[in-house]
Structure formats: C-alpha cells, structure tokens
Motif scaffolding. Sequence first.
Motif, PDB file in Angstrom:
ATOM      1  N   GLU A 150      61.214  17.568  66.716  1.00 56.59           N
ATOM      2  CA  GLU A 150      61.143  16.871  65.440  1.00 56.59           C
ATOM      3  C   GLU A 150      59.739  16.292  65.279  1.00 56.59           C
ATOM      4  O   GLU A 150      59.384  15.320  65.938  1.00 56.59           O
ATOM      5  N   THR A 173      62.097  16.131  56.178  1.00 52.61           N
ATOM      6  CA  THR A 173      61.933  16.081  57.626  1.00 52.61           C
ATOM      7  C   THR A 173      61.200  17.345  58.053  1.00 52.61           C
ATOM      8  O   THR A 173      61.188  18.340  57.318  1.00 52.61           O
ATOM      9  N   TYR A 175      61.162  19.795  61.452  1.00 50.67           N
ATOM     10  CA  TYR A 175      61.781  20.014  62.756  1.00 50.67           C
ATOM     11  C   TYR A 175      61.838  21.513  63.066  1.00 50.67           C
ATOM     12  O   TYR A 175      61.630  22.358  62.184  1.00 50.67           O
TER      13      TYR A 175
END
Length: 192
Positions: A150, A173, A175
């Motif tokens: 991540e 995000t 990741y």
Amino acid sequence: SMRKFYTGDAGYALAKKVEDDIFLLGQSTQGGNGSNWAKAKEIAADGALTDYTGAAQAFNDAGFRNLIQLLDDADVPMDGRSLILPPSARNTVMGIERYTSSDFVTGQTVVNGKIGNLYGVDVYISNNCPVDGANKIGMLQHKDAFVLVEQMAVRSQTQYKQEFLADLFTSDTIYGTGVLRDTSAVAIALLG
C-alpha cells in the motif's frame, strides 16, 4: 455531517475492492493459472480433497483436517494460519459438535469477523468471498501466502466547486497485491 457518511461509505467500498483483489489471488494458489478456480479444492462427504469441478459440497471436519495436512506437507509454518469462510459455511461450522463444545473452543464473544480458533487456525467469516456459479470460495492460508503493498492508504478529499455550488468529494488509494508463496494457501470451493 454528510461528509462523514460519504467518507465511511467510500472507505468501505475501497477496502472491499482491496479484499476482492486479495481473494482473487487464490486462483494462483497450488499451481493455479490465476484465471479460474481450477486448482481450488472440493471437500467430499468423506473429507477427501479433489480439484474443483463445480460440484462443491458442504464444509466438514475431515476435509478441514485434510486441508491442514496439505499445508503441513508443503512445510507451511503452523502459526499465522487463517481460514476464511462465507457465512453459509459458518452455519455448517456451528453445527459441528466438536467445534462448539466448551472443551474445544474458548467460548469468547465475537467482536470482529473472527469466530474462533480451530486446530490452531484462526477462523474468519467474510461476506466478500468470491462466488463461482452455485459455489462460494473460501481460503485456508498462511499470512505469508499473499502480499499487499500500500503506497497510499485510503484518503478522502473535498473541494468546493463554485460553478456547481457544491462540494466535490473523492476517495482514493494506491496499492498492489501479489502471490508470495502459492503453496501456503489453498482455495476451497463450498456449496453456496
């Protein structure tokens, strides 16, 4: 107050997407090609394990012990193992007398997805288990089977957009996932 609602909703959706991607890594375990569940195991009524044909059976104790032996034979460490099951399998697990006996389990209350520890394996329930036809896919895995990298945790941002007289809200995000040790996990096809 609406931002709090959107933040929770968006965070859940992104976390679910990450979990989906980790579950799909199960297609690459036990020598699988990563594109289907062909190397998933089915548990027969007598507990024997066979490669997945689409005719999955219910979870049973003999099959669970054979799955554990599959990891033992691959020299997977005994600590750090977990079993992830769909809610339909939880119903079956709760009906196995030895799993609910006070001699076998701790009797602690459930505070998260973890429902207990069986044969030294932590057992979790997930509503996010993949579905393949009429079957659901669970997983017996060691913590080192997969990797989640991540770069940026889930973040939420807002910006007032004057031309719309409203706030723009985004969550994102960064990741990646991958299989670290394909013999340290086994996908399990269970009757849905």
